[in-house]
Design a protein around this motif. Structure first.
Motif, PDB file in Angstrom:
ATOM      1  N   GLY A  58       0.794  -1.225   0.000  1.00  0.00           N
ATOM      2  CA  GLY A  58       0.000   0.000   0.000  1.00  0.00           C
ATOM      3  C   GLY A  58       0.825   1.272   0.000  1.00  0.00           C
ATOM      4  N   ILE A  59       2.099   1.186  -0.395  1.00  0.00           N
ATOM      5  CA  ILE A  59       2.973   2.358  -0.438  1.00  0.00           C
ATOM      6  C   ILE A  59       3.591   2.448  -1.832  1.00  0.00           C
ATOM      7  N   ARG A  60       3.640   3.676  -2.357  1.00  0.00           N
ATOM      8  CA  ARG A  60       4.326   3.883  -3.627  1.00  0.00           C
ATOM      9  C   ARG A  60       4.989   5.270  -3.619  1.00  0.00           C
ATOM     10  N   ASN A  61       5.897   5.458  -4.568  1.00  0.00           N
ATOM     11  CA  ASN A  61       6.606   6.736  -4.731  1.00  0.00           C
ATOM     12  C   ASN A  61       7.270   7.178  -3.422  1.00  0.00           C
ATOM     13  N   GLU A  80      13.565  14.943   4.730  1.00  0.00           N
ATOM     14  CA  GLU A  80      12.162  14.877   4.323  1.00  0.00           C
ATOM     15  C   GLU A  80      11.880  13.513   3.714  1.00  0.00           C
ATOM     16  N   THR A  81      10.750  12.950   4.073  1.00  0.00           N
ATOM     17  CA  THR A  81      10.281  11.698   3.484  1.00  0.00           C
ATOM     18  C   THR A  81       8.892  11.933   2.898  1.00  0.00           C
ATOM     19  N   THR A  82       8.722  11.557   1.652  1.00  0.00           N
ATOM     20  CA  THR A  82       7.431  11.699   0.982  1.00  0.00           C
ATOM     21  C   THR A  82       7.034  10.352   0.387  1.00  0.00           C
ATOM     22  N   TRP A  83       5.728  10.084   0.360  1.00  0.00           N
ATOM     23  CA  TRP A  83       5.220   8.867  -0.245  1.00  0.00           C
ATOM     24  C   TRP A  83       3.726   9.028  -0.509  1.00  0.00           C
ATOM     25  N   GLN A  84       3.207   8.075  -1.216  1.00  0.00           N
ATOM     26  CA  GLN A  84       1.755   7.984  -1.430  1.00  0.00           C
ATOM     27  C   GLN A  84       1.274   6.693  -0.784  1.00  0.00           C
ATOM     28  N   GLU A  85       0.181   6.816  -0.061  1.00  0.00           N
ATOM     29  CA  GLU A  85      -0.348   5.676   0.680  1.00  0.00           C
ATOM     30  C   GLU A  85      -1.746   5.334   0.176  1.00  0.00           C
ATOM     31  N   CYS A  95     -21.034   5.069   4.798  1.00  0.00           N
ATOM     32  CA  CYS A  95     -20.063   4.411   3.907  1.00  0.00           C
ATOM     33  C   CYS A  95     -20.840   3.566   2.912  1.00  0.00           C
ATOM     34  N   GLN A  96     -21.676   4.251   2.128  1.00  0.00           N
ATOM     35  CA  GLN A  96     -22.532   3.570   1.165  1.00  0.00           C
ATOM     36  C   GLN A  96     -21.707   2.874   0.087  1.00  0.00           C
ATOM     37  N   SER A  97     -20.586   3.520  -0.290  1.00  0.00           N
ATOM     38  CA  SER A  97     -19.709   2.927  -1.315  1.00  0.00           C
ATOM     39  C   SER A  97     -18.253   3.192  -0.927  1.00  0.00           C
ATOM     40  N   ARG A  98     -17.391   2.352  -1.424  1.00  0.00           N
ATOM     41  CA  ARG A  98     -15.963   2.476  -1.133  1.00  0.00           C
ATOM     42  C   ARG A  98     -15.163   2.557  -2.432  1.00  0.00           C
ATOM     43  N   ARG A  99     -14.061   3.272  -2.330  1.00  0.00           N
ATOM     44  CA  ARG A  99     -13.127   3.335  -3.458  1.00  0.00           C
ATOM     45  C   ARG A  99     -11.711   3.506  -2.905  1.00  0.00           C
ATOM     46  N   THR A 100     -10.744   3.071  -3.656  1.00  0.00           N
ATOM     47  CA  THR A 100      -9.342   3.167  -3.244  1.00  0.00           C
ATOM     48  C   THR A 100      -8.702   4.386  -3.908  1.00  0.00           C
ATOM     49  N   GLU A 101      -8.014   5.188  -3.089  1.00  0.00           N
ATOM     50  CA  GLU A 101      -7.320   6.362  -3.593  1.00  0.00           C
ATOM     51  C   GLU A 101      -5.882   6.389  -3.037  1.00  0.00           C
ATOM     52  N   TRP A 102      -5.032   7.112  -3.732  1.00  0.00           N
ATOM     53  CA  TRP A 102      -3.651   7.313  -3.270  1.00  0.00           C
ATOM     54  C   TRP A 102      -3.545   8.712  -2.690  1.00  0.00           C
ATOM     55  N   GLU A 103      -3.212   8.777  -1.418  1.00  0.00           N
ATOM     56  CA  GLU A 103      -3.082  10.059  -0.743  1.00  0.00           C
ATOM     57  C   GLU A 103      -1.604  10.362  -0.471  1.00  0.00           C
ATOM     58  N   ASP A 104      -1.250  11.647  -0.643  1.00  0.00           N
ATOM     59  CA  ASP A 104       0.126  12.081  -0.407  1.00  0.00           C
ATOM     60  C   ASP A 104       0.414  12.148   1.086  1.00  0.00           C
ATOM     61  N   ARG A 105       1.594  11.673   1.472  1.00  0.00           N
ATOM     62  CA  ARG A 105       2.042  11.740   2.850  1.00  0.00           C
ATOM     63  C   ARG A 105       3.430  12.406   2.885  1.00  0.00           C
ATOM     64  N   ARG A 106       3.731  13.054   4.011  1.00  0.00           N
ATOM     65  CA  ARG A 106       5.015  13.747   4.131  1.00  0.00           C
ATOM     66  C   ARG A 106       5.421  13.834   5.599  1.00  0.00           C
ATOM     67  N   GLU A 107       6.700  13.549   5.864  1.00  0.00           N
ATOM     68  CA  GLU A 107       7.293  13.765   7.171  1.00  0.00           C
ATOM     69  C   GLU A 107       8.603  14.520   6.972  1.00  0.00           C
ATOM     70  N   SER A 108       8.948  15.353   7.928  1.00  0.00           N
ATOM     71  CA  SER A 108      10.192  16.108   7.822  1.00  0.00           C
ATOM     72  C   SER A 108      10.717  16.406   9.217  1.00  0.00           C
ATOM     73  N   GLY A 109      11.963  16.770   9.267  1.00  0.00           N
ATOM     74  CA  GLY A 109      12.597  17.106  10.535  1.00  0.00           C
ATOM     75  C   GLY A 109      14.000  17.616  10.286  1.00  0.00           C
ATOM     76  N   VAL A 110      14.732  17.841  11.348  1.00  0.00           N
ATOM     77  CA  VAL A 110      16.100  18.339  11.263  1.00  0.00           C
ATOM     78  C   VAL A 110      16.984  17.495  12.176  1.00  0.00           C
ATOM     79  N   ILE A 111      18.093  16.999  11.635  1.00  0.00           N
ATOM     80  CA  ILE A 111      19.097  16.268  12.397  1.00  0.00           C
ATOM     81  C   ILE A 111      20.269  17.210  12.653  1.00  0.00           C
TER      82      ILE A 111
END
Length: 291
Positions: free
Chosen positions: A68-71, A138-143, A164-180
Motif C-alpha cells: 500500500g505504499i508507492r513513490n 524529508e520523506t514523501t510517499w503515497q499511501e 459508507c454507502q460505497s468504497r473506493r481506493t485512492e492514493w493520498e500524499d504523505r510527508r514527514e520532515s525534521g532536522v538532524i
C-alpha cells in the motif's frame, strides 16, 4: 588531500577514474550510509601534497516499505554523509598557523652543526574547530487508503444515510520532515616535517621535526645540519634557502542527534611550506710563525 563526490545517476560524462590517473585503492569502508574510499598514488613522494584522495560515495536510498505504499523517497539516510562533507570542508577551511624558520647560529660555519626549528608567529600550532550543522530531512510517499462515500440506503423511508454507502481506493500524499543536528569537532595536528637544507640534503622527521629553540650546547634542537661548503655561491640570494615542509594530520569526530556517529583520522590532510635564507661561512685556521 582532495575530496570528490560522485552521484551514480549523474547525467554528466564519466570523469577519468583514479586508477586511470595512477592511483590505487588503499582502503575502503562500506556502510549503509555510504562508502569511504581512500586512494593513494605510489608514484608521488611522501612529502608532496595531493598524494591522498578521499572519495565519499553517496549511499543508496533504503528500500521502500511494501504494502500500500508507492513513490516513497527520503533524504534521511544522507545525514551522516552530509556531516562528513561538512567536516572535510571545515578541515580545508581552517587557517594554518604561520611558522617561521629559526636557526642557531644565525650565520653558520662549515663543519659545525646549525640548529633549526619552527616558531609559531601567528595562530595555534595545532588548530581546531567545533561546529554544529543542521541537516534537514524529508520523506514523501503515497499511501493507499479506502475512502467511504455516504449515500441513502435504497428503499428506506424516511431516508436513512449510510456513511459508507460505497468504497473506493485512492492514493493520498504523505510527508514527514525534521532536522538532524550534527556536532562536529575538527582537529589538525602537525605530524611530519621534511627539511631541505639548500645544499641538496633532505631529512624527514616526525613531529620532532618542528625542532626546539635552543642555545645550550648540551640541549641541541633535534633538527640540525652540518654544511661542508659555505654559501658563497648563494651570497647574492642571502645564503642557502632552507625550507621546511610541514604536514598536518586531521581528525574529525561526528555525533548526530539521530544516534549516528563517526571519527576518522586523515594523514597529511593539509600542508604548507616555510623557508628562510641561511648564510654559512668558512673559517680557516692560520698558522703563523713567531719570531
Amino acid at each position: 588531500m582532495q575530496v570528490r563526490t560522485w552521484d551514480l545517476s549523474s547525467p554528466n560524462p564519466r570523469p577519468p577514474t583514479l586508477e586511470e590517473q595512477g592511483y590505487i585503492l588503499a582502503s575502503q569502508a562500506r556502510r549503509q550510509d555510504g562508502s569511504l574510499l581512500v586512494f593513494q598514488n605510489p608514484n608521488i613522494p611522501e612529502w608532496t601534497p595531493g598524494q591522498t584522495i578521499l572519495v565519499f560515495v553517496r549511499p543508496e536510498q533504503p528500500p521502500a516499505p511494501t504494502g500500500g505504499i508507492r513513490n516513497w523517497q527520503t533524504t534521511r539516510v544522507y545525514a551522516l554523509f552530509e556531516a562528513r562533507q561538512a567536516a572535510v570542508n571545515a578541515i580545508q577551511s581552517i587557517g594554518l598557523p604561520q611558522l617561521q624558520v629559526q636557526a642557531n647560529p644565525a650565520a653558520g660555519l662549515t663543519n659545525l652543526p646549525s640548529w633549526f626549528w619552527l616558531s609559531v608567529q601567528q595562530g595555534q600550532l595545532d588548530p581546531g574547530r567545533p561546529m554544529s550543522v543542521s541537516i534537514p530531512w524529508e520523506t514523501t510517499w503515497q499511501e493507499e487508503v479506502d475512502v467511504c462515500r455516504p449515500g441513502q440506503i435504497p428503499g428506506s423511508n424516511p431516508p436513512v444515510i449510510n456513511p459508507c454507502q460505497s468504497r473506493r481506493t485512492e492514493w493520498e500524499d504523505r510527508r514527514e520532515s525534521g532536522v538532524i543536528t550534527a556536532n562536529i569537532a575538527v582537529q589538525l595536528q602537525a605530524t611530519n616535517v621534511t627539511w631541505w637544507f639548500g645544499d641538496d640534503q633532505v631529512e624527514s622527521y616526525s613531529r620532532v621535526g618542528l625542532g626546539r629553540a635552543s642555545t645550550e650546547i648540551n640541549d641541541p634542537s633535534p633538527v640540525r645540519h652540518t654544511y661542508l661548503v659555505s654559501s658563497l655561491q648563494h651570497a647574492a640570494d642571502g645564503g642557502y634557502e632552507v625550507r621546511a615542509f610541514v604536514a598536518w594530520q586531521a581528525t574529525y569526530v561526528l555525533a548526530l542527534s539521530n544516534g549516528q556517529g563517526e571519527n576518522l583520522t586523515i594523514p597529511a590532510a593539509r600542508s604548507n611550506l616555510f623557508s628562510v635564507r641561511h648564510q654559512v661561512r668558512e673559517s680557516q685556521a692560520i698558522v703563523a710563525q713567531g719570531r
